[in-house]
Write a protein that holds these residues in place. Structure first.
Motif, mmCIF file in Angstrom:
data_model
loop_
_atom_site.group_PDB
_atom_site.id
_atom_site.type_symbol
_atom_site.label_atom_id
_atom_site.label_comp_id
_atom_site.label_asym_id
_atom_site.label_seq_id
_atom_site.Cartn_x
_atom_site.Cartn_y
_atom_site.Cartn_z
ATOM 1 N N ALA A 1 0.836 -1.203 0.000
ATOM 2 C CA ALA A 1 0.000 0.000 0.000
ATOM 3 C C ALA A 1 0.868 1.249 0.000
ATOM 4 C CB ALA A 1 -0.935 -0.007 1.208
ATOM 5 N N ALA A 2 1.947 1.245 0.786
ATOM 6 C CA ALA A 2 2.843 2.399 0.855
ATOM 7 C C ALA A 2 3.514 2.657 -0.491
ATOM 8 C CB ALA A 2 3.897 2.185 1.936
ATOM 9 N N LEU A 3 3.824 1.583 -1.219
ATOM 10 C CA LEU A 3 4.508 1.714 -2.511
ATOM 11 C C LEU A 3 3.532 1.873 -3.669
ATOM 12 C CD1 LEU A 3 7.225 -1.085 -2.110
ATOM 13 C CD2 LEU A 3 7.495 1.382 -1.725
ATOM 14 N N GLY A 4 2.231 1.717 -3.395
ATOM 15 C CA GLY A 4 1.254 1.765 -4.475
ATOM 16 C C GLY A 4 1.393 0.561 -5.393
ATOM 17 N N ASP B 1 0.778 -3.559 -6.631
ATOM 18 C CA ASP B 1 -0.345 -4.460 -6.848
ATOM 19 C C ASP B 1 0.179 -5.888 -6.786
ATOM 20 O OD1 ASP B 1 -2.450 -6.012 -7.763
ATOM 21 O OD2 ASP B 1 -3.015 -4.633 -9.354
ATOM 22 N N ALA B 2 -0.392 -6.693 -5.904
ATOM 23 C CA ALA B 2 0.079 -8.071 -5.746
ATOM 24 C C ALA B 2 -0.090 -8.876 -7.029
ATOM 25 C CB ALA B 2 -0.666 -8.747 -4.593
ATOM 26 N N ASP B 3 -1.145 -8.593 -7.802
ATOM 27 C CA ASP B 3 -1.400 -9.345 -9.036
ATOM 28 C C ASP B 3 -0.507 -8.896 -10.190
ATOM 29 O OD1 ASP B 3 -3.426 -10.872 -7.834
ATOM 30 O OD2 ASP B 3 -4.906 -9.289 -8.211
ATOM 31 N N HIS B 4 -0.141 -7.626 -10.183
ATOM 32 C CA HIS B 4 0.737 -7.095 -11.239
ATOM 33 C C HIS B 4 1.828 -6.252 -10.569
ATOM 34 C CE1 HIS B 4 -2.223 -8.416 -14.179
ATOM 35 N NE2 HIS B 4 -3.153 -7.840 -13.440
ATOM 36 N N PRO B 5 2.751 -6.907 -9.851
ATOM 37 C CA PRO B 5 3.725 -6.162 -9.030
ATOM 38 C C PRO B 5 4.775 -5.423 -9.849
ATOM 39 C CG PRO B 5 4.268 -8.487 -9.050
ATOM 40 C CD PRO B 5 2.950 -8.352 -9.754
ATOM 41 N N ARG B 6 5.145 -4.250 -9.356
ATOM 42 C CA ARG B 6 6.287 -3.506 -9.895
ATOM 43 C C ARG B 6 7.481 -3.611 -8.962
ATOM 44 N NH1 ARG B 6 5.833 2.236 -10.487
ATOM 45 N NH2 ARG B 6 4.491 2.223 -8.651
ATOM 46 N N PHE B 7 7.199 -3.899 -7.683
ATOM 47 C CA PHE B 7 8.258 -3.921 -6.685
ATOM 48 C C PHE B 7 8.351 -5.254 -5.937
ATOM 49 C CE2 PHE B 7 6.723 0.566 -6.883
ATOM 50 C CZ PHE B 7 7.833 1.088 -7.508
ATOM 51 N N VAL B 8 7.263 -5.639 -5.274
ATOM 52 C CA VAL B 8 7.283 -6.826 -4.413
ATOM 53 C C VAL B 8 6.529 -7.971 -5.082
ATOM 54 C CG1 VAL B 8 6.701 -7.760 -2.152
ATOM 55 C CG2 VAL B 8 7.402 -5.368 -2.362
ATOM 56 N N GLU B 9 7.272 -8.996 -5.442
ATOM 57 C CA GLU B 9 6.688 -10.156 -6.096
ATOM 58 C C GLU B 9 6.548 -11.306 -5.098
ATOM 59 O OE1 GLU B 9 7.673 -12.549 -10.143
ATOM 60 O OE2 GLU B 9 9.280 -12.524 -8.653
ATOM 61 N N THR B 10 5.381 -11.936 -5.098
ATOM 62 C CA THR B 10 5.166 -13.110 -4.259
ATOM 63 C C THR B 10 5.688 -14.348 -4.973
ATOM 64 O OG1 THR B 10 3.180 -12.148 -3.247
ATOM 65 C CG2 THR B 10 3.436 -14.533 -3.108
ATOM 66 N N VAL B 11 6.511 -15.108 -4.284
ATOM 67 C CA VAL B 11 6.994 -16.389 -4.806
ATOM 68 C C VAL B 11 6.222 -17.470 -4.051
ATOM 69 C CG1 VAL B 11 8.989 -17.886 -5.170
ATOM 70 C CG2 VAL B 11 9.263 -15.391 -5.212
#
Length: 206
Positions: free
Chosen positions: A79-82, A84-94
């Motif tokens: 949320a702080a980085l804006g 999106d979990a489904d289309h991440p730009r920064f934090v990717e879920t593995v």
């Protein structure tokens, strides 16, 4: 590491002051999301396992619902980085392993800065919708975001305008202005309201 400033996209993480900025705007980031982000930036592109995060955030002897707490911390970081979990730009879920920071970063020393950080901080709180039509909430939110966007460049180097991701957390909050100011480390708060009647719009600062 603690003396470094880590930059990625439009963001800057100051490890010494423990502050995250988006341009000139201070982004509210709690301790656990901050530690997660710092750990990811130490090892960009690598998978940070959930077990590593557990040991980093909750040392042995700490009793906590780990799964729920970590998921909540990751959600607050996104949320702080804006992001999106489904289309991440920064934090990717593995899946079934952990998380990975996928954006490029730029490491530089604080001493290399040429512009001093503003000492005074301003937060623009979400404008209240005084219209009888509750569907106009989006208009009030849009006006708040536009005001923040306009003030940022105008105040750069003089006043740090706190990012909307931080201020919007307090939409509808019953907390007092002083409590919000302390939570966001803000020196000044701007409150306002907006009323829309047909084609007419009235906006009043509090």
């Amino acid at each position: 590491m603690d003396s470094e400033v880590l930059r990625f996209a439009s963001f800057e993480l100051d490890c010494r002051s423990r502050e995250l900025r988006d341009g000139a705007q201070l982004v509210r980031l709690q301790d656990q999301p901050f530690e997660i982000l710092r750990l990811m930036l130490e090892r960009p592109g690598e998978v940070i396992t959930r077990d590593e995060l557990r040991h980093r955030l909750w040392p042995d002897g700490t009793f906590v619902d780990f799964e729920h707490s970590l998921n909540a911390a990751i959600k607050r970081l996104r949320a702080a980085l804006g992001d999106d979990a489904d289309h991440p730009r920064f934090v990717e879920t593995v899946p079934r392993r952990g998380y990975r920071f996928i954006a490029g970063i730029d490491r530089s020393r604080i001493a290399s800065r040429t512009v001093s950080e503003p000492r005074t901080r301003l937060v623009v709180l979400p404008f209240s919708n005084l219209s009888e039509d509750s569907s106009q909430e989006y208009f009030a939110d849009g006006l708040t975001e536009e005001l923040i966007a306009q003030l940022g460049p105008l105040c750069r180097g003089k006043v740090g305008v706190i990012a909307r991701w931080s201020s919007m957390v307090f939409k509808g909050s019953l907390q007092r202005a002083r409590e919000i100011g302390e939570a966001l480390h803000a020196d000044h708060l701007l409150e306002g309201s907006v009323r829309r009647d047909g084609a007419r719009v009235a906006s009043l600062p509090a």
